[in-house]
Design a protein around this motif. Structure first.
Motif, PDB file in Angstrom:
ATOM      1  N   LEU A  77      11.546   1.984 -66.071  1.00 54.79           N
ATOM      2  CA  LEU A  77      11.768   0.591 -65.674  1.00 54.79           C
ATOM      3  C   LEU A  77      13.023   0.037 -66.323  1.00 54.79           C
ATOM      4  O   LEU A  77      13.809  -0.687 -65.693  1.00 54.79           O
ATOM      5  CB  LEU A  77      10.553  -0.246 -66.055  1.00 54.79           C
ATOM      6  CG  LEU A  77      10.378  -1.613 -65.382  1.00 54.79           C
ATOM      7  CD1 LEU A  77      10.400  -1.467 -63.866  1.00 54.79           C
ATOM      8  CD2 LEU A  77       9.082  -2.252 -65.838  1.00 54.79           C
ATOM      9  N   LEU A  78      13.245   0.376 -67.602  1.00 52.77           N
ATOM     10  CA  LEU A  78      14.460  -0.064 -68.287  1.00 52.77           C
ATOM     11  C   LEU A  78      15.704   0.537 -67.633  1.00 52.77           C
ATOM     12  O   LEU A  78      16.715  -0.150 -67.446  1.00 52.77           O
ATOM     13  CB  LEU A  78      14.397   0.341 -69.761  1.00 52.77           C
ATOM     14  CG  LEU A  78      13.575  -0.568 -70.669  1.00 52.77           C
ATOM     15  CD1 LEU A  78      13.222   0.141 -71.972  1.00 52.77           C
ATOM     16  CD2 LEU A  78      14.316  -1.852 -70.962  1.00 52.77           C
ATOM     17  N   VAL A  79      15.621   1.816 -67.254  1.00 54.49           N
ATOM     18  CA  VAL A  79      16.752   2.468 -66.585  1.00 54.49           C
ATOM     19  C   VAL A  79      17.005   1.830 -65.220  1.00 54.49           C
ATOM     20  O   VAL A  79      18.154   1.572 -64.837  1.00 54.49           O
ATOM     21  CB  VAL A  79      16.493   3.980 -66.444  1.00 54.49           C
ATOM     22  CG1 VAL A  79      17.572   4.641 -65.605  1.00 54.49           C
ATOM     23  CG2 VAL A  79      16.423   4.648 -67.812  1.00 54.49           C
ATOM     24  N   CYS A  80      15.930   1.534 -64.487  1.00 53.56           N
ATOM     25  CA  CYS A  80      16.068   0.951 -63.146  1.00 53.56           C
ATOM     26  C   CYS A  80      16.672  -0.445 -63.202  1.00 53.56           C
ATOM     27  O   CYS A  80      17.521  -0.788 -62.370  1.00 53.56           O
ATOM     28  CB  CYS A  80      14.710   0.910 -62.459  1.00 53.56           C
ATOM     29  SG  CYS A  80      14.107   2.529 -61.944  1.00 53.56           S
TER      30      CYS A  80
ATOM     31  N   PHE B 273      11.871  -5.740 -74.028  1.00 55.81           N
ATOM     32  CA  PHE B 273      13.168  -6.023 -73.406  1.00 55.81           C
ATOM     33  C   PHE B 273      13.121  -6.185 -71.892  1.00 55.81           C
ATOM     34  O   PHE B 273      14.152  -6.430 -71.273  1.00 55.81           O
ATOM     35  CB  PHE B 273      14.165  -4.926 -73.784  1.00 55.81           C
ATOM     36  CG  PHE B 273      14.392  -4.819 -75.257  1.00 55.81           C
ATOM     37  CD1 PHE B 273      15.012  -5.840 -75.952  1.00 55.81           C
ATOM     38  CD2 PHE B 273      13.956  -3.707 -75.975  1.00 55.81           C
ATOM     39  CE1 PHE B 273      15.210  -5.763 -77.311  1.00 55.81           C
ATOM     40  CE2 PHE B 273      14.150  -3.624 -77.347  1.00 55.81           C
ATOM     41  CZ  PHE B 273      14.782  -4.653 -78.010  1.00 55.81           C
ATOM     42  N   VAL B 274      11.942  -6.037 -71.297  1.00 56.30           N
ATOM     43  CA  VAL B 274      11.776  -6.338 -69.871  1.00 56.30           C
ATOM     44  C   VAL B 274      10.731  -7.430 -69.693  1.00 56.30           C
ATOM     45  O   VAL B 274      11.032  -8.523 -69.235  1.00 56.30           O
ATOM     46  CB  VAL B 274      11.384  -5.074 -69.068  1.00 56.30           C
ATOM     47  CG1 VAL B 274      11.081  -5.447 -67.620  1.00 56.30           C
ATOM     48  CG2 VAL B 274      12.500  -4.047 -69.102  1.00 56.30           C
ATOM     49  N   LEU B 275       9.507  -7.151 -70.090  1.00 57.29           N
ATOM     50  CA  LEU B 275       8.416  -8.098 -69.849  1.00 57.29           C
ATOM     51  C   LEU B 275       8.529  -9.350 -70.712  1.00 57.29           C
ATOM     52  O   LEU B 275       8.071 -10.418 -70.314  1.00 57.29           O
ATOM     53  CB  LEU B 275       7.063  -7.405 -70.088  1.00 57.29           C
ATOM     54  CG  LEU B 275       6.795  -6.171 -69.211  1.00 57.29           C
ATOM     55  CD1 LEU B 275       5.417  -5.610 -69.498  1.00 57.29           C
ATOM     56  CD2 LEU B 275       6.942  -6.505 -67.727  1.00 57.29           C
ATOM     57  N   CYS B 276       9.103  -9.227 -71.904  1.00 60.48           N
ATOM     58  CA  CYS B 276       9.233 -10.381 -72.801  1.00 60.48           C
ATOM     59  C   CYS B 276      10.634 -10.973 -72.810  1.00 60.48           C
ATOM     60  O   CYS B 276      10.961 -11.775 -73.677  1.00 60.48           O
ATOM     61  CB  CYS B 276       8.822  -9.994 -74.227  1.00 60.48           C
ATOM     62  SG  CYS B 276       7.061  -9.632 -74.387  1.00 60.48           S
TER      63      CYS B 276
END
Length: 335
Positions: free
Chosen positions: A31-34, A277-280
């Motif tokens: 997800l971080l890469v995407c 770093f995505v959800l928060c």
């Protein structure tokens, strides 16, 4: 070092828990890469470093998944291959984690300009050093079956190697312990610098210290600066505990709770980074949920106007923390 302990028996329930942790870490890293690939405006330098950390965690999750699934009971070619991949990716993850902290310290505290030279240095160290150590370990036949006393089913340093303690340190533990010291020190210095800057700013512009829009963001940023080293230590400390117990030849190393915590700690780093770093992170979370929302509408063949509207902020909610077009740019560079 005393004679090795008998192999640690892994129960099916323990393996299932660790395998689930591997899958979650894989999904989180992906997800971080995407998000980095899909949205160019999110490609700030800190998030670029986070991308490389995610790639290391992605490879780590895959190699650990295979190791736990196989639950090796002897040294074999795939045991050595899995051990080499996990050694390289795990060590690289330590280096990239410290590189991010060092980058933030240099840019925020020192205020020094950073260019491609520093990034190249990070690449050489964070990929080159783990690769060199791994190649040396494989060439000298130090990677192999370790009886799951310092792992959870996967292969690491060969149990039969006479200098196995040295290679355990070189292939992970020394860098792990270094990160335990480096990360808290750097993030504490960063947080103190930010607090001093806020105090100085409030002295000359008291109104800013009472601004409701600034306080939530400052609070969130401060919490993240604290959580980054804390979460890293909470996840990784269990492998260090089992390593020390193995050196002491203690049967406590085979405790089921320790085994599960070790397995989750070594495999869930990608998932933890995704949560932080995505959800928060409001900007990334808003973009992600908006994309999911629009894809869902498209699949149901809803009217185009409805699909377009999900990219916009709901008008009735005048939440100051939700980034509008004019406020998205400054937030993108934040963590």
């Amino acid at each position: 070092m005393p004679g090795p302990l008998p192999p640690t028996e892994l129960y099916a329930s323990e393996r299932v828990v660790v395998l689930v942790s591997c899958v979650l870490s894989f999904v989180g890293s992906s997800l971080l890469v995407c998000t980095h690939a899909l949205w160019p405006e999110l490609r700030t330098r800190p998030r670029q470093l986070l991308l490389y950390l995610s790639l290391a965690d992605l490879l780590s999750a895959l190699s650990y998944f295979y190791g736990v699934l196989q639950d090796f009971d002897k040294t074999s070619w795939d045991c050595v291959l899995q051990g080499a991949l996990s050694t390289f990716s795990n060590t690289s993850s330590f280096f990239w984690t410290m590189a991010i902290a060092l980058y933030l310290y240099i840019t925020i505290v020192r205020g020094s300009p950073t260019g491609t030279g520093l990034l190249c240095c990070f690449h050489v160290v964070s990929w080159g050093v783990p690769l060199g150590i791994t190649v040396a370990a494989v060439a000298l036949k130090k990677i192999g079956y370790d009886a799951s006393n310092v792992s959870v089913g996967w292969c690491w340093v060969n149990l039969d190697a006479e200098d196995r303690v040295l290679w355990m340190l070189l292939t992970g533990k020394v860098w792990e312990i270094l990160a335990y010291v480096t990360l808290p020190v750097l993030y504490i210095l960063i947080k103190k610098h930010i607090n001093r800057a806020h105090a100085a700013l409030s002295e000359y512009r008291p109104i800013l210290s009472r601004a409701p829009a600034l306080q939530p963001r400052t609070s969130i940023a401060d919490k993240k600066l604290i959580l980054i080293p804390v979460i890293f230590i909470i996840l990784r400390i269990w492998s260090t505990v089992r390593f020390i117990l193995t050196l002491c030849n203690s049967p406590a190393v085979q405790n089921s709770v320790l085994v599960v915590l070790h397995g989750i700690g070594n495999t869930f780093q990608g998932g933890a980074n995704c949560i932080m770093f995505v959800l928060c992170t409001r900007v990334v979370r808003t973009r992600l949920f908006s994309s999911i929302c629009c894809c869902h509408y498209d699949e149901l063949d809803w009217p185009l106007q409805r699909s377009d509207s999900c990219w916009q902020r709901p008008e009735p909610h005048k939440d100051k923390d939700v980034p509008g077009p004019e406020r998205t740019k400054p937030l993108l560079s934040s963590t």
